[in-house]
Motif scaffolding. Structure first.
Motif, PDB file in Angstrom:
ATOM      1  N   PHE A 134      -6.302  10.564   4.062  1.00  0.00           N
ATOM      2  CA  PHE A 134      -6.303  11.118   5.430  1.00  0.00           C
ATOM      3  C   PHE A 134      -5.720  12.525   5.522  1.00  0.00           C
ATOM      4  N   THR A 147       5.568 -10.451   1.987  1.00  0.00           N
ATOM      5  CA  THR A 147       5.833  -9.906   0.659  1.00  0.00           C
ATOM      6  C   THR A 147       5.401  -8.443   0.569  1.00  0.00           C
ATOM      7  N   GLU A 207      -1.366   1.331  -7.953  1.00  0.00           N
ATOM      8  CA  GLU A 207      -0.601   0.454  -7.068  1.00  0.00           C
ATOM      9  C   GLU A 207       0.896   0.791  -7.151  1.00  0.00           C
ATOM     10  N   LEU A 217     -10.045   2.466  12.822  1.00  0.00           N
ATOM     11  CA  LEU A 217      -9.463   3.231  11.706  1.00  0.00           C
ATOM     12  C   LEU A 217     -10.148   2.916  10.381  1.00  0.00           C
ATOM     13  N   GLY A 226      -3.499  -1.720   1.606  1.00  0.00           N
ATOM     14  CA  GLY A 226      -2.446  -2.595   1.104  1.00  0.00           C
ATOM     15  C   GLY A 226      -1.348  -1.819   0.383  1.00  0.00           C
ATOM     16  N   ILE A 227      -1.733  -0.781  -0.329  1.00  0.00           N
ATOM     17  CA  ILE A 227      -0.729  -0.004  -1.060  1.00  0.00           C
ATOM     18  C   ILE A 227       0.287   0.598  -0.082  1.00  0.00           C
ATOM     19  N   THR A 246      -5.701   0.576   7.615  1.00  0.00           N
ATOM     20  CA  THR A 246      -6.917   1.384   7.789  1.00  0.00           C
ATOM     21  C   THR A 246      -8.056   0.820   6.951  1.00  0.00           C
ATOM     22  N   SER A 283       1.860 -10.289   5.894  1.00  0.00           N
ATOM     23  CA  SER A 283       2.538 -11.179   4.932  1.00  0.00           C
ATOM     24  C   SER A 283       4.040 -10.924   4.835  1.00  0.00           C
ATOM     25  N   ASP A 298      -1.803   7.193   3.748  1.00  0.00           N
ATOM     26  CA  ASP A 298      -2.708   7.263   2.588  1.00  0.00           C
ATOM     27  C   ASP A 298      -3.256   8.687   2.474  1.00  0.00           C
ATOM     28  N   ASP A 317     -14.444   4.685   7.980  1.00  0.00           N
ATOM     29  CA  ASP A 317     -14.917   5.503   6.853  1.00  0.00           C
ATOM     30  C   ASP A 317     -14.616   4.910   5.474  1.00  0.00           C
ATOM     31  N   THR A 334      -3.114   6.930  -3.746  1.00  0.00           N
ATOM     32  CA  THR A 334      -3.402   5.494  -3.853  1.00  0.00           C
ATOM     33  C   THR A 334      -4.311   5.173  -5.038  1.00  0.00           C
ATOM     34  N   THR A 348     -11.863  -5.107  -1.094  1.00  0.00           N
ATOM     35  CA  THR A 348     -10.702  -5.482  -0.275  1.00  0.00           C
ATOM     36  C   THR A 348     -11.059  -6.657   0.638  1.00  0.00           C
ATOM     37  N   ASP A 362       2.502  -1.964   1.633  1.00  0.00           N
ATOM     38  CA  ASP A 362       3.574  -2.449   0.761  1.00  0.00           C
ATOM     39  C   ASP A 362       4.662  -1.396   0.571  1.00  0.00           C
ATOM     40  N   LYS A 387      -7.048  -2.510 -10.106  1.00  0.00           N
ATOM     41  CA  LYS A 387      -6.484  -2.702  -8.769  1.00  0.00           C
ATOM     42  C   LYS A 387      -6.805  -4.098  -8.210  1.00  0.00           C
TER      43      LYS A 387
HETATM   44  P1  NAD Z   1      -5.676   0.304  -1.329  1.00  0.00           P
HETATM   45  O1  NAD Z   1      -4.492   0.466  -0.505  1.00  0.00           O
HETATM   46  O2  NAD Z   1      -5.602   0.328  -2.803  1.00  0.00           O
HETATM   47  O3  NAD Z   1      -6.768   1.346  -0.882  1.00  0.00           O
HETATM   48  C1  NAD Z   1      -8.023   1.345  -1.517  1.00  0.00           C
HETATM   49  C2  NAD Z   1      -8.740   2.641  -1.319  1.00  0.00           C
HETATM   50  O4  NAD Z   1      -9.244   2.707   0.005  1.00  0.00           O
HETATM   51  C3  NAD Z   1      -7.848   3.845  -1.512  1.00  0.00           C
HETATM   52  O5  NAD Z   1      -8.548   4.786  -2.300  1.00  0.00           O
HETATM   53  C4  NAD Z   1      -7.665   4.377  -0.102  1.00  0.00           C
HETATM   54  O6  NAD Z   1      -7.490   5.764  -0.106  1.00  0.00           O
HETATM   55  C5  NAD Z   1      -8.951   3.974   0.554  1.00  0.00           C
HETATM   56  N1  NAD Z   1      -8.898   3.858   2.008  1.00  0.00           N
HETATM   57  C6  NAD Z   1      -8.041   3.119   2.754  1.00  0.00           C
HETATM   58  N2  NAD Z   1      -8.347   3.234   4.066  1.00  0.00           N
HETATM   59  C7  NAD Z   1      -9.403   4.066   4.141  1.00  0.00           C
HETATM   60  C8  NAD Z   1     -10.195   4.564   5.217  1.00  0.00           C
HETATM   61  N3  NAD Z   1      -9.977   4.176   6.477  1.00  0.00           N
HETATM   62  N4  NAD Z   1     -11.191   5.407   4.925  1.00  0.00           N
HETATM   63  C9  NAD Z   1     -11.466   5.764   3.646  1.00  0.00           C
HETATM   64  N5  NAD Z   1     -10.782   5.314   2.591  1.00  0.00           N
HETATM   65  C10 NAD Z   1      -9.763   4.464   2.834  1.00  0.00           C
HETATM   66  O7  NAD Z   1      -6.480  -1.040  -1.000  1.00  0.00           O
HETATM   67  P2  NAD Z   1      -6.180  -2.472  -0.544  1.00  0.00           P
HETATM   68  O8  NAD Z   1      -7.185  -3.305  -1.215  1.00  0.00           O
HETATM   69  O9  NAD Z   1      -6.062  -2.509   0.936  1.00  0.00           O
HETATM   70  O10 NAD Z   1      -4.730  -2.810  -1.112  1.00  0.00           O
HETATM   71  C11 NAD Z   1      -4.466  -3.192  -2.418  1.00  0.00           C
HETATM   72  C12 NAD Z   1      -2.965  -3.262  -2.566  1.00  0.00           C
HETATM   73  O11 NAD Z   1      -2.456  -4.238  -1.675  1.00  0.00           O
HETATM   74  C13 NAD Z   1      -2.464  -3.636  -3.936  1.00  0.00           C
HETATM   75  O12 NAD Z   1      -1.403  -2.812  -4.286  1.00  0.00           O
HETATM   76  C14 NAD Z   1      -2.023  -5.075  -3.773  1.00  0.00           C
HETATM   77  O13 NAD Z   1      -1.012  -5.439  -4.670  1.00  0.00           O
HETATM   78  C15 NAD Z   1      -1.551  -5.081  -2.356  1.00  0.00           C
HETATM   79  N6  NAD Z   1      -1.590  -6.390  -1.705  1.00  0.00           N
HETATM   80  C16 NAD Z   1      -0.500  -6.751  -0.998  1.00  0.00           C
HETATM   81  C17 NAD Z   1      -0.459  -7.964  -0.353  1.00  0.00           C
HETATM   82  C18 NAD Z   1       0.746  -8.358   0.409  1.00  0.00           C
HETATM   83  O14 NAD Z   1       0.764  -9.439   0.985  1.00  0.00           O
HETATM   84  N7  NAD Z   1       1.767  -7.554   0.460  1.00  0.00           N
HETATM   85  C19 NAD Z   1      -1.562  -8.816  -0.392  1.00  0.00           C
HETATM   86  C20 NAD Z   1      -2.676  -8.418  -1.114  1.00  0.00           C
HETATM   87  C21 NAD Z   1      -2.686  -7.189  -1.755  1.00  0.00           C
END
Ligand code: NAD
Ligand code: ZN
Length: 353
Positions: free
Chosen positions: A38, A145, A64, A173, A94-95, A134, A143, A35, A176, A61, A185, A98, A268
């Motif tokens: 970092f 998927t 998506e 991790l 999650g991004i 993280t 998951s 991501d 922050d 990020t 989330t 995936d 998102k």
């Molecule tokens: P994300 O990946 O969108 O991240 C959200 C924000 O948090 C970003 O701006 C990122 O830079 C920040 N961030 C992440 N870790 C950080 C840290 N340690 N310190 C500071 N900032 C940090 O968020 P998400 O909610 O984890 O993921 C959403 C995505 O996951 C979507 O694309 C969704 O479709 C997918 N998703 C997948 C599944 C699956 O089973 N595959 C399930 C649910 C969601």
């Protein structure tokens, strides 16, 4: 299921040791998708050792993942290297989870990733892939998927080859993560539990994981005596259990409608689920009351009126996306869901958001 997992604060330090035996040779690199939050973060990146042709790719990020983006990443790897990678490692939310899963699948399955959106269309096992979350809540680390937006739909590549071969769960991790994002989330996990536990697909496997995750979410978001460390540790395990719960059942109404918002407006996943769930008393009365308590306790203000200025055609695009997710509705409502879930019903719901 994920075949190997380590858990613990500081377990990220074991990364080199875990990867070393998996290296296939000098020309078969490890590719790290990290991501971009970092970038320049010495505390994290200094613990990623690059050898031979290994590479870090920083992933933006703001949006998506798209199928076109996955195809581009795969092409970049193929053009730059004479051999397939030894492994793909995703470090982020999650991004990034995936993206790592999808790239590892598409390196061994011909064609474009959009053609694999659906259930069990993948033919060949993926490249060895490792997930290191993280931020906690999505369950993407566990998951089967990887959710991608393609030219025609937002849908996962669901397959037995999708889950990670190795996951490193290091709650430190997540220290922050900004508060709003922590909530959005985290609520993804809470919503997974509510949708799974109240769905018609529920079985003892899903229920046992779902109940544990639900209990952890209550501790984390409504409890008073949790230290920050305990809260991080518990949310990481809640995410895992929530993901396991839906792995053997399905999500429901909130996810179906949230995919519509994501597809049309780019909202998102986490925040989209919150915006939708706030209006789902009819489907999940107790869950929504609890959600509103959590929102109030943490002073979260959700965006309002995001659909207010949409025209009929735009609303219909969202309705099409939502209705196409048949298993989600069947889980939520039952086999006869079409009698209850009409286009008018969804139009009314979207207009509330
Ligand atoms: P994300 O990946 O969108 O991240 C959200 C924000 O948090 C970003 O701006 C990122 O830079 C920040 N961030 C992440 N870790 C950080 C840290 N340690 N310190 C500071 N900032 C940090 O968020 P998400 O909610 O984890 O993921 C959403 C995505 O996951 C979507 O694309 C969704 O479709 C997918 N998703 C997948 C599944 C699956 O089973 N595959 C399930 C649910 C969601
Ligand atoms: Zn979700």
């Amino acid at each position: 299921m994920v075949s190997r997992v380590v858990f613990g604060r500081g377990s990220f330090n074991q990364l080199d040791e875990i990867l070393a035996p998996m290296r296939k040779g000098r020309n078969a690199p490890f590719i790290f998708y990290v991501d971009d939050v970092f970038k320049g973060n010495h505390w994290l990146t200094s613990r990623i050792t690059l050898s031979y042709k290994d590479k870090i790719v920083y992933v933006p990020t703001k949006e998506e993942p798209k199928t076109s983006q996955i195809d581009q990443y795969v092409e970049d790897i193929i053009l730059a290297h004479s051999e397939l990678p030894s492994g793909i490692i995703g470090i982020g939310g999650g991004i990034v989870m995936d993206i790592a899963k999808a790239v590892s699948l598409m390196l061994t399955n011909k064609g474009e990733s959009k053609d694999y959106q659906g259930w069990d269309l993948i033919k060949n096992p993926a490249i060895y892939h490792v997930g290191i979350p993280t931020i906690s809540g999505t369950g993407a680390e566990v998951s089967r998927t990887t959710i991608l937006t393609g030219p025609e739909r937002k849908l996962g590549i669901n397959s037995d080859y999708t889950p990670f071969d190795q996951v490193i769960l290091d709650p430190e991790l997540t220290k922050d993560v900004p508060k709003d994002q922590w909530f959005y989330t985290g609520m993804d996990c809470f919503v997974h539990c509510v949708e799974s536990l109240n769905g018609t697909y529920l079985n003892a496997f899903s229920q046992s994981y779902g109940e544990k995750a639900f209990e952890l979410c209550q501790d984390i978001f409504l409890g008073d005596n949790l230290s920050e460390k305990d809260s991080q540790d518990k949310l990481m395990m809640a995410s895992w259990h929530g993901g396991m719960s839906i792995a053997y059942s399905q999500v429901g109404v909130a996810h179906a409608l949230s995919y519509g918002l994501g597809y049309l407006l780019g909202v998102k996943h986490g925040i989209g689920n919150c915006i939708v769930f706030d209006h789902l008393e009819e489907f999940y009365p107790e869950g929504v009351v609890m959600f509103k308590k959590m929102k109030a306790k943490h002073n979260i203000e959700l965006p309002q009126g995001i659909c207010a200025d949409l025209d009929e055609q735009q609303l219909n695009v969202m309705i099409d996306v939502a209705l196409s997710l048949e298993p989600l509705w069947e889980n939520a409502i039952g086999k006869n869901w079409k009698n209850k879930i009409t286009r008018e019903k969804l139009m009314t719901l979207y207009k509330l958001m």
